[in-house]
Each structure stands twice: as C-alpha cells, then as structure tokens.
Design a protein around this motif. Structure first.
Motif, PDB file in Angstrom:
ATOM      1  N   ASN A 291      37.695  39.331  48.349  1.00 48.84           N
ATOM      2  CA  ASN A 291      38.385  40.463  49.132  1.00 48.84           C
ATOM      3  C   ASN A 291      39.125  40.524  50.619  1.00 48.84           C
ATOM      4  OD1 ASN A 291      40.344  42.835  48.686  1.00 48.84           O
ATOM      5  ND2 ASN A 291      38.667  43.663  47.612  1.00 48.84           N
ATOM      6  N   THR A 301      45.824  40.189  44.458  1.00 52.24           N
ATOM      7  CA  THR A 301      45.339  41.180  43.216  1.00 52.24           C
ATOM      8  C   THR A 301      45.389  40.380  41.986  1.00 52.24           C
ATOM      9  OG1 THR A 301      46.662  42.828  42.606  1.00 52.24           O
ATOM     10  CG2 THR A 301      45.071  42.997  43.970  1.00 52.24           C
ATOM     11  N   ALA A 337      40.342  39.555  40.352  1.00 58.74           N
ATOM     12  CA  ALA A 337      42.031  38.672  40.868  1.00 58.74           C
ATOM     13  C   ALA A 337      41.543  36.773  40.734  1.00 58.74           C
ATOM     14  CB  ALA A 337      41.857  39.289  42.160  1.00 58.74           C
TER      15      ALA A 337
END
Length: 566
Positions: A291, A301, A337
């Motif tokens: 991320n 995501t 994710a």
C-alpha cells in the motif's frame, strides 16, 4: 555485531546497546502484548509487539496520540504518517497533510517509498489498530494539538540469528534451518539474507560477507522512469565481485496492467544497464507490492487489478529471458488487496515481524521470511532487514539426471547453490572389476558424455565452488550401464533346405553384430559368426542362439538369447 561461526550465519543471540544493556534485557523490560486482529475474509493476524511498539512493527515506536483527523479506515504507513482512503498522507499526531515532494512526490514524479520511513521497512497497519493500542496505553486518539516526537528513541539491535520474538536459527536434517518461536520449521537448507537500498548508504560488502551474511536482495528501483536506486549498481557490482548470491527487488507504484507493463519494461532496461544476466540471479527479481502514497494517485485495492499488473510485469521480464521472478509483500496485504490465487502462486518472500509466519500459501518448496527490520550487521550503518530463505522439504544439494544417446549416456547434474560458479567431476565405479574411472575431471560444464562397457556401476559426481574450490556436495547412485540406445531390434532363425539362416538387426545404422551358438549338452560355445547374417548347419541337439549388437567403437550394447532344438 554478528559473529559468524563455521556454519556461516551463526551469530550472537543478543547485541549490546550503547547504554550497556543487552537486547534480551531490553526486550524483557518492555511489556509485550499479544492481540489478534481481523484482516480480511475471516483471516486474523496476531500482534505480538511490545506495548509501546506499532502493531506488527516491533522496532517502530507507538505514537503518544493520534489526531482526530486520522480516520479508522486510514492506513498507518510509518511511525509518523498515515494514508487516507483518498490517497492523502497525513501526520499521525497533528493530522496535517504532508506535501513535501520528497515524501509524497508530485503528480508526475513518484517518491522514494522509503523516504517516509527514513529508509527502514514498515508493515502498513490499520489506523483503527494503532488507535486501539494508543488508547490502551492511555494516549489520546482524538488529539488536536501539534505533534511532539522524541528524537532519542532507542534502537533495538537484532542479531542475524533470531528475532526478538523467538523465531530462530537451528539445524534440521543436518542442515541450517529457520524455525518460528513454537519450533515449527519454516525452511531447512536455509540461508541468512539481507535486503538493502540506498538508505543503508555505502555498504562495506567485504565486512558484510565476513559477518556471515549469505545473500542479498538489492533494491534496483521504484516505479518506472526513476532510474536506479543510487546504490544499486555498486551493490550489484560488489556482490558479483565477492561472490555474494543476490537478487533484486523493485517497488511498484502501478495502478493498472499498463503501468505494470511499464514497470516491467523499466526493470528489464535497468537490469541490462547494470549488466545483470538471468544467470547472475541466485534469488529472484521480486515485485514489491505494498500500500503506497503518491500525490494525485491511489494505491489499488482490488485483487483483480493487481492480477493484471502482476501478469503484465511478469510478461515483460519473461519475454526478456528473466524467468526467476516472484512477488514480495506482507501477510495482511496478501490476505486483502492481494488475495488472489494468481498472486499467492507467485509469492515466495513475505514480511512478518513476530513469533510466527502466519502466511501459509507459499506455492513452492523455497520460501523467504523477512523476520525483522531491526538487524545490525558489520559493514552497514544503521538497521537492516533480515531474512531466512530456504526449502520446506529437503532437496539434495546435488542431483543427477541422464539422457541416453545413440552410443553413450549424457549425465548431468543440478546443484542447489546460490552461485553459478561451479565445477564438476564425474567418476564411475565398475562393480565387476572393482575399479574407478574418471569420466571427466573438474570442468565448468554440468553435463558429460559417459562411455563405458555394459555392466553395473556406481555413478559419482562432485561439485565445488570454482572460485574457492570448496566442495559443495556430491551424489552417488547405482546404475545399470548400457552404451546408449543401441538395442537388438529383431532376430531371425529359420530353416532353409539343410541349414539354418540366422539374422539380427538394431536401431543403430553404425552398429556391429555377432551371432554365437552354445551347445547345451557339451556346455560350450561351438560356433561364432560376425555380421548381421549367418548360415548355421547344426547337428541333432539342444542349442542356444545368442545375438549381440555392438556400438561403432566395439562396445557390447545389447544381447538376445533363444533356445533352439534340432
């Protein structure tokens, strides 16, 4: 400082800080917590960090307070910053939006992802989890005042041998191995590996090697169009010069499959500029998926979006001949994710700082655990990530294969060794004559042509490091040798008037033939013929007709024998 012993990465179990206290003593002095946090899809991850440390990050200091501007669905990405769902980076304690281009980049310029952590690794965690822990410590999770951070935070040293939660080095099956704190095996035949970037400054690689480090994963770049990590070419050159096995990693800023292709093409270009051929890589080219924060952009995501990115990236590198590829990430992201069977099937290196590795979907026998970000190694200033790379199931260091050719056997060896600088020596032992024979003396070729007589043998190969001449390993197998694929294909025996016509053929146009007659009553060979055809005038009795085929250089390759009565 790590003190290497004979096994290569045996190092002191504790280090001493400048205040004279050992890391063990300091670890015991801090009150540890153990909580279980949900991640996604019913998956939970245990937080075993100390009460004053960030969740999942034992070497990162927990803030005294969290600004009311930091929502529960934000992601804490360093000791100081949190990323909002909208992609903004905010100071955790003040809530102020970060605009420094060195940290967040610009819409057209990707930032160095390690800038926000001062070059240290950090596993992103939920802001809600950080708030819960801050509150449990009596801190304010709705702070509005300006942030005050201590400048004298203590640095906990971790030796190469273990992490602060009991994950440790030991032996298994007579090999170096890495275990979690519950003595569950992560990997045997394991190697102690560090990962480095420009944030480790100019590394003294000779000192690193002397300290017992057995491999390195070097940051090549981040995003695309940003050029090399400023230390990458030197780090690669030094690892090559000193024979330190290495791989590389690239941090991704991709948002789509097209971006993944751009990053892949950029990696190929940089590898070629750095003179890194596919055969130079003892460890993979890792695609670092985390991320991230980057002005005007948002980290993906969706697992399906990541699937497209990864497949595009893989495609570019494979088309250029780089097939030793893998994905790197951390457990909670792999369970959210990156929760895709495609990505999990490519993930061989995972970060998790705690007593156990809770990611269990390693797709292959080999795997790597980044078990601490707080390592201390001679030759490197500051902290460095430490990893254990190895195999879950035992794999022989040297394995033998073979291919039958028309008149000999090609024997080959594969060696589980982090360098391609290997010499091989092949020998055979004839069980009948009890004599050794050298097939090939030391050579850099891992294949050899074995020319011998039909019979039973031991086939033996040794492998050594061609630079140090240290023996890596050996393998011996029992072998029934036949000179290649030359075989008796057909035989014939038929009466023609007062004689018998004998014949044979083979699958080798260059073969030689002999036909022999054995008189059973007299217990002796009574006739012999050279060539594929013969005329035999037998007397009354019981015989064996015996057919032999030889290679072009006269070695017996195959026989057939039949009873014949007159």
């Amino acid at each position: 400082n790590a003190d290497a012993d004979a096994s290569g990465v045996r190092s002191a179990a504790s280090a001493t800080a400048s205040d004279g206290t050992s890391s063990d003593a300091r670890s015991q002095a801090r009150s540890a917590t153990s909580a279980t946090r949900p991640v996604a899809n019913g998956v939970t991850v245990a937080d075993e960090t100390a009460a004053d440390a960030m969740p999942d990050n034992p070497n990162a200091e927990l803030p005294d307070k969290v600004s009311a501007e930091i929502s529960d669905d934000a992601t804490v990405v360093s000791e100081q910053y949190a990323a909002t769902p909208e992609g903004e980076l905010k100071d955790i304690e003040t809530g102020e939006t970060v605009t420094d281009p060195k940290i967040v980049g610009t819409e057209s310029k990707q930032p160095d992802p390690l800038a926000k952590t001062d070059g240290e690794s950090f596993i992103p965690v939920s802001a809600a989890d950080v708030k819960e822990k801050v509150a449990a410590n009596g801190g304010d999770v709705n702070a509005v005042s300006s942030k005050t951070r201590a400048d004298n935070a203590s640095v906990k040293l971790a030796a190469l041998q273990n992490n602060e939660y009991g994950a440790h080095w030991d032996t298994y099956n007579g090999t170096q191995a890495f275990f979690d704190a519950r003595n569950n095996l992560l990997a045997q035949q394991a190697k102690g590996v560090i990962d480095v970037s420009a944030w480790q400054n100019t590394i003294d690689w000779q000192a690193v090697k002397n300290a017992g480090v057995e491999g390195a994963i070097i940051r090549l770049s981040y995003g695309w169009g940003n050029g090399f990590d400023v230390q990458a070419k030197r780090n690669i050159s030094e690892c090559k010069r000193l024979g330190i096995p290495f791989g590389v990693y690239v941090f991704s800023y991709a948002e789509s499959a097209a971006d993944g292709a751009s990053e892949g093409a950029d990696v190929v270009n940089l590898l070629r500029q750095a003179g890194v051929n596919p055969g130079d890589l003892s460890y993979p080219v890792f695609y670092d998926l985390e991320n991230w924060t980057y002005t005007g952009h948002k980290s993906p995501t969706s697992p399906s979006v990541y699937d497209g990115m990864v497949n595009s990236w893989y495609g570019k590198l494979q088309a250029a001949g780089y097939n030793n590829l893998s994905v790197y990430s951390y457990t909670s992201y792999l369970n959210s994710a990156l929760n895709s069977s495609n990505i999990h099937g490519k993930t061989r290196w995972v970060a998790q700082y705690g007593s156990t590795m809770q990611y269990t979907a390693f797709p292959t026998n080999d795997r790597g655990w980044q078990y601490t970000s707080g390592g201390s190694i001679n030759g490197i200033s500051g902290r460095v990530d430490m990893n254990a790379f190895g195999n879950y199931q035992f794999t022989p260091v040297v394995q033998i294969t073979w291919v039958y050719r028309s008149e000999d056997i090609a024997v080959g060896a594969s060696v589980d060794y982090p360098s391609s600088d290997i010499d091989y020596k092949w020998q055979s032992y004839n069980l009948s004559s009890k004599r050794w024979k050298t097939i090939t003396d030391w050579t850099g070729a891992n294949w050899a042509g074995w020319v011998d007589q039909l019979g039973d043998y031991w086939l033996h190969v040794e492998a050594r490091d061609s630079r140090t001449r240290k023996i890596i390993g050996s393998q011996t197998i029992a072998f029934r040798y036949a000179p290649g694929t030359t075989r008796v294909a057909a035989t014939y025996a038929g009466w023609q008037n007062n004689h018998v016509l004998l014949g044979e053929s083979s699958n080798n146009a260059a073969a030689h033939y002999e036909i022999k007659i054995y008189d059973v009553k007299r217990s002796k060979w009574v006739q012999g013929f050279k060539g594929p055809w013969a005329i035999w005038k037998p007397k009354k009795g019981i015989y064996w007709t015996h057919y032999e085929v030889y290679t072009s250089d006269g070695r017996l390759a195959d026989t057939k024998t039949y009873a014949f009565g007159v």
